[in-house]
Motif scaffolding. Structure first.
Motif, PDB file in Angstrom:
ATOM      1  N   GLY A 180       0.958  -1.307   0.231  1.00 29.30           N
ATOM      2  CA  GLY A 180       0.007  -0.085  -0.030  1.00 29.30           C
ATOM      3  C   GLY A 180       0.780   1.116  -0.198  1.00 29.30           C
ATOM      4  N   GLU A 181       1.760   1.283  -0.659  1.00 23.43           N
ATOM      5  CA  GLU A 181       2.895   2.431  -0.698  1.00 23.43           C
ATOM      6  C   GLU A 181       2.559   3.282  -1.955  1.00 23.43           C
ATOM      7  OE1 GLU A 181       6.781   0.820  -1.004  1.00 23.43           O
ATOM      8  OE2 GLU A 181       6.625  -0.059   1.191  1.00 23.43           O
ATOM      9  N   LEU A 182       1.706   2.973  -2.891  1.00 22.55           N
ATOM     10  CA  LEU A 182       1.615   3.911  -4.031  1.00 22.55           C
ATOM     11  C   LEU A 182       0.521   5.109  -3.815  1.00 22.55           C
ATOM     12  CD1 LEU A 182       1.159   1.458  -7.426  1.00 22.55           C
ATOM     13  CD2 LEU A 182       3.171   3.103  -6.670  1.00 22.55           C
ATOM     14  N   LEU A 183       0.952   6.131  -4.398  1.00 21.80           N
ATOM     15  CA  LEU A 183       0.089   7.295  -3.985  1.00 21.80           C
ATOM     16  C   LEU A 183      -1.275   7.261  -5.095  1.00 21.80           C
ATOM     17  CD1 LEU A 183      -0.212  10.018  -2.506  1.00 21.80           C
ATOM     18  CD2 LEU A 183       0.825  11.241  -4.445  1.00 21.80           C
ATOM     19  N   LEU A 184      -2.325   6.816  -4.513  1.00 22.18           N
ATOM     20  CA  LEU A 184      -3.601   6.827  -5.171  1.00 22.18           C
ATOM     21  C   LEU A 184      -4.344   8.112  -5.617  1.00 22.18           C
ATOM     22  CD1 LEU A 184      -4.742   3.768  -3.111  1.00 22.18           C
ATOM     23  CD2 LEU A 184      -3.220   3.692  -5.190  1.00 22.18           C
ATOM     24  N   LEU A 185      -5.138   8.229  -6.282  1.00 19.48           N
ATOM     25  CA  LEU A 185      -6.046   9.179  -6.593  1.00 19.48           C
ATOM     26  C   LEU A 185      -6.696   9.926  -5.460  1.00 19.48           C
ATOM     27  CD1 LEU A 185      -7.190  11.022  -9.136  1.00 19.48           C
ATOM     28  CD2 LEU A 185      -9.285   9.606  -9.151  1.00 19.48           C
ATOM     29  N   GLY A 186      -6.511  10.994  -4.977  1.00 22.11           N
ATOM     30  CA  GLY A 186      -7.087  11.589  -3.822  1.00 22.11           C
ATOM     31  C   GLY A 186      -6.039  11.918  -2.971  1.00 22.11           C
ATOM     32  N   GLY A 187      -4.897  11.598  -3.302  1.00 24.75           N
ATOM     33  CA  GLY A 187      -3.582  12.056  -2.439  1.00 24.75           C
ATOM     34  C   GLY A 187      -3.408  11.046  -1.368  1.00 24.75           C
ATOM     35  N   VAL A 188      -3.866   9.978  -1.062  1.00 23.81           N
ATOM     36  CA  VAL A 188      -3.398   9.051  -0.038  1.00 23.81           C
ATOM     37  C   VAL A 188      -3.048   7.644  -0.402  1.00 23.81           C
ATOM     38  CG1 VAL A 188      -5.312  10.128   1.495  1.00 23.81           C
ATOM     39  CG2 VAL A 188      -5.986   8.086  -0.325  1.00 23.81           C
ATOM     40  N   THR A 189      -2.489   6.713   0.262  1.00 21.73           N
ATOM     41  CA  THR A 189      -1.933   5.656  -0.131  1.00 21.73           C
ATOM     42  C   THR A 189      -2.724   4.507   0.460  1.00 21.73           C
ATOM     43  OG1 THR A 189      -0.647   5.382   1.950  1.00 21.73           O
ATOM     44  CG2 THR A 189       0.408   6.515  -0.010  1.00 21.73           C
ATOM     45  N   GLY A 190      -2.687   3.131  -0.215  1.00 22.55           N
ATOM     46  CA  GLY A 190      -3.424   2.299   0.444  1.00 22.55           C
ATOM     47  C   GLY A 190      -3.331   1.836   1.946  1.00 22.55           C
ATOM     48  N   ARG A 191      -2.100   2.162   2.555  1.00 20.36           N
ATOM     49  CA  ARG A 191      -1.749   2.094   3.886  1.00 20.36           C
ATOM     50  C   ARG A 191      -2.550   2.960   4.740  1.00 20.36           C
ATOM     51  NH1 ARG A 191       4.325   1.271   5.290  1.00 20.36           N
ATOM     52  NH2 ARG A 191       3.969  -0.618   3.997  1.00 20.36           N
ATOM     53  N   GLU A 192      -2.644   4.336   4.077  1.00 19.83           N
ATOM     54  CA  GLU A 192      -3.067   5.267   4.960  1.00 19.83           C
ATOM     55  C   GLU A 192      -4.868   5.086   5.001  1.00 19.83           C
ATOM     56  OE1 GLU A 192       0.232   8.787   3.964  1.00 19.83           O
ATOM     57  OE2 GLU A 192      -1.772   8.612   2.851  1.00 19.83           O
ATOM     58  N   ALA A 193      -5.302   4.699   3.807  1.00 23.49           N
ATOM     59  CA  ALA A 193      -6.720   4.516   3.919  1.00 23.49           C
ATOM     60  C   ALA A 193      -7.296   3.202   3.638  1.00 23.49           C
ATOM     61  CB  ALA A 193      -7.446   5.458   2.694  1.00 23.49           C
ATOM     62  N   PRO A 194      -7.509   2.322   4.720  1.00 26.18           N
ATOM     63  CA  PRO A 194      -7.716   0.748   4.470  1.00 26.18           C
ATOM     64  C   PRO A 194      -9.096   0.599   3.475  1.00 26.18           C
ATOM     65  CG  PRO A 194      -6.874   1.512   6.772  1.00 26.18           C
ATOM     66  CD  PRO A 194      -7.003   2.747   6.005  1.00 26.18           C
ATOM     67  N   GLY A 195      -9.111  -0.244   2.779  1.00 29.48           N
ATOM     68  CA  GLY A 195     -10.254  -0.537   1.759  1.00 29.48           C
ATOM     69  C   GLY A 195     -10.341   0.211   0.893  1.00 29.48           C
ATOM     70  N   TYR A 196      -9.345   1.366   0.473  1.00 32.04           N
ATOM     71  CA  TYR A 196      -9.573   2.302  -0.676  1.00 32.04           C
ATOM     72  C   TYR A 196      -8.645   1.637  -1.719  1.00 32.04           C
ATOM     73  CZ  TYR A 196      -9.167   6.924  -2.935  1.00 32.04           C
ATOM     74  OH  TYR A 196      -9.445   7.670  -3.984  1.00 32.04           O
ATOM     75  N   HIS A 197      -7.754   0.666  -1.567  1.00 28.28           N
ATOM     76  CA  HIS A 197      -6.841   0.303  -2.704  1.00 28.28           C
ATOM     77  C   HIS A 197      -7.590  -0.761  -3.472  1.00 28.28           C
ATOM     78  CE1 HIS A 197      -3.329  -1.856  -4.545  1.00 28.28           C
ATOM     79  NE2 HIS A 197      -2.636  -0.770  -4.142  1.00 28.28           N
ATOM     80  N   ASP A 198      -7.736  -0.584  -4.600  1.00 33.15           N
ATOM     81  CA  ASP A 198      -8.661  -1.786  -5.727  1.00 33.15           C
ATOM     82  C   ASP A 198      -8.076  -3.314  -5.542  1.00 33.15           C
ATOM     83  OD1 ASP A 198     -10.235   0.366  -6.194  1.00 33.15           O
ATOM     84  OD2 ASP A 198      -9.328   0.621  -8.298  1.00 33.15           O
ATOM     85  N   TRP A 199      -6.797  -3.217  -5.656  1.00 34.18           N
ATOM     86  CA  TRP A 199      -6.217  -4.531  -5.668  1.00 34.18           C
ATOM     87  C   TRP A 199      -6.016  -5.415  -4.478  1.00 34.18           C
ATOM     88  CZ3 TRP A 199      -6.189  -8.003  -9.573  1.00 34.18           C
ATOM     89  CH2 TRP A 199      -6.576  -7.543 -10.669  1.00 34.18           C
ATOM     90  N   GLU A 200      -5.814  -4.486  -3.461  1.00 35.57           N
ATOM     91  CA  GLU A 200      -5.941  -5.108  -2.152  1.00 35.57           C
ATOM     92  C   GLU A 200      -7.219  -5.818  -1.689  1.00 35.57           C
ATOM     93  OE1 GLU A 200      -5.429  -3.878   2.771  1.00 35.57           O
ATOM     94  OE2 GLU A 200      -5.561  -2.145   0.893  1.00 35.57           O
ATOM     95  N   ASN A 201      -8.192  -5.062  -2.361  1.00 34.94           N
ATOM     96  CA  ASN A 201      -9.557  -5.653  -2.100  1.00 34.94           C
ATOM     97  C   ASN A 201      -9.831  -6.905  -2.764  1.00 34.94           C
ATOM     98  OD1 ASN A 201     -10.167  -3.598  -0.182  1.00 34.94           O
ATOM     99  ND2 ASN A 201     -10.895  -2.115  -1.970  1.00 34.94           N
ATOM    100  N   ILE A 202      -9.337  -6.585  -4.225  1.00 34.15           N
ATOM    101  CA  ILE A 202      -9.983  -7.873  -5.120  1.00 34.15           C
ATOM    102  C   ILE A 202      -9.080  -9.048  -4.610  1.00 34.15           C
ATOM    103  CG2 ILE A 202      -9.148  -8.563  -7.552  1.00 34.15           C
ATOM    104  CD1 ILE A 202      -9.550  -5.526  -8.361  1.00 34.15           C
ATOM    105  N   LEU A 203      -7.644  -9.267  -4.406  1.00 33.26           N
ATOM    106  CA  LEU A 203      -6.842 -10.165  -4.103  1.00 33.26           C
ATOM    107  C   LEU A 203      -7.364 -10.678  -2.714  1.00 33.26           C
ATOM    108  CD1 LEU A 203      -3.422  -9.265  -5.210  1.00 33.26           C
ATOM    109  CD2 LEU A 203      -5.381 -10.442  -6.642  1.00 33.26           C
TER     110      LEU A 203
END
Length: 246
Positions: A180-203
């Motif tokens: 969850g280190e990539l900066l996502l749309l919205g200026g947050v990372t997956g680590r900072e916003a649990p449940g926001y990272h598409d592929w974390e949820n998919i996998l």
């Protein structure tokens, strides 16, 4: 059996025609006396023969070369640019994330977000996966349209290049599922916003989270293969067009 006089087709072994009533034996006797056939049969229809068509060869390589001959050198310039730029993608890796820093990433992004909206109609899982599907479907549909609607295989090969780049574009996102280190749309990372990272949820839903790096590498490798295929395809088309114009 066909009647020599009226051409009516009837059962074999008959002695007279069921339509005109001519007696076959009598007709043969008269023909023998006169020394010529009174009612010659027409010659069989000749069926023009042609070489069998190869569906895939015609689909992928045949186009209206004469109608587009004026744009040949424009195609050459575009092809050369795609090769030079494509080599930069080919020799990069998932960890480099060169593709994510390319301006093409920002072109792909609207299709990614539109995919979320469209596939939200089909449940939570496809809503999450829809972003990736959206950015893959658009270049795939473009390639199909160039092939089937516009009969422009070269345009289809360029769209295939774009599809290949999109497979590379999603690879770092897949590989980042656990960290969850990539900066996502919205200026947050997956680590900072649990449940926001598409592929974390998919996998996580597929119980494949531990394979995020392997799946990311697989996506990037598949993108490389598609990009090389687009180079070969486009090169064959340019060679054929040039050969026909000479």
């Amino acid at each position: 059996m066909q009647c020599p006089k009226c051409r009516f087709v009837q059962a074999e072994g008959g002695t007279e025609c069921a339509r005109c009533g001519v007696v076959f034996a009598r007709l043969e006797e008269l023909s023998t006396r006169s020394g010529e056939t009174l009612y010659p049969l027409p010659p069989p229809l000749s069926v023009p023969t042609s070489e069998p068509k190869n569906f895939w060869r015609d689909l992928l390589l045949e186009e209206e070369i004469e109608a587009r001959s004026g744009g040949f050198w424009g195609r050459v310039v575009l092809y050369a640019a795609l090769i030079l730029w494509g080599c930069r993608f080919l020799f990069s890796s998932v960890s480099d994330n060169y593709v994510g820093e390319s301006f093409l990433h920002w072109i792909n992004l609207p299709f990614h977000e539109a995919g979320h909206v469209v596939f939200s109609l089909f449940g939570d899982f496809l809503h999450t996966l829809g972003g990736t599907l959206g950015q893959l479907l658009i270049p795939a549909l473009c390639s199909a349209a160039f092939l089937t609607r516009y009969r422009d295989p070269f345009g289809a090969s360029v769209s295939l290049w774009w599809l290949a780049e999109n497979f590379m574009d999603i690879a770092p996102y897949i590989a980042d599922a656990r960290s969850g280190e990539l900066l996502l749309l919205g200026g947050v990372t997956g680590r900072e916003a649990p449940g926001y990272h598409d592929w974390e949820n998919i996998l996580s839903d597929l119980h494949l989270l531990a394979y995020d790096h392997r799946l990311g590498a697989l996506s990037y490798a598949f993108g490389r293969l598609l990009m090389i295929a687009s180079f070969v395809w486009g090169g064959c088309l340019l060679f054929r067009q040039r050969s026909r114009s000479l």
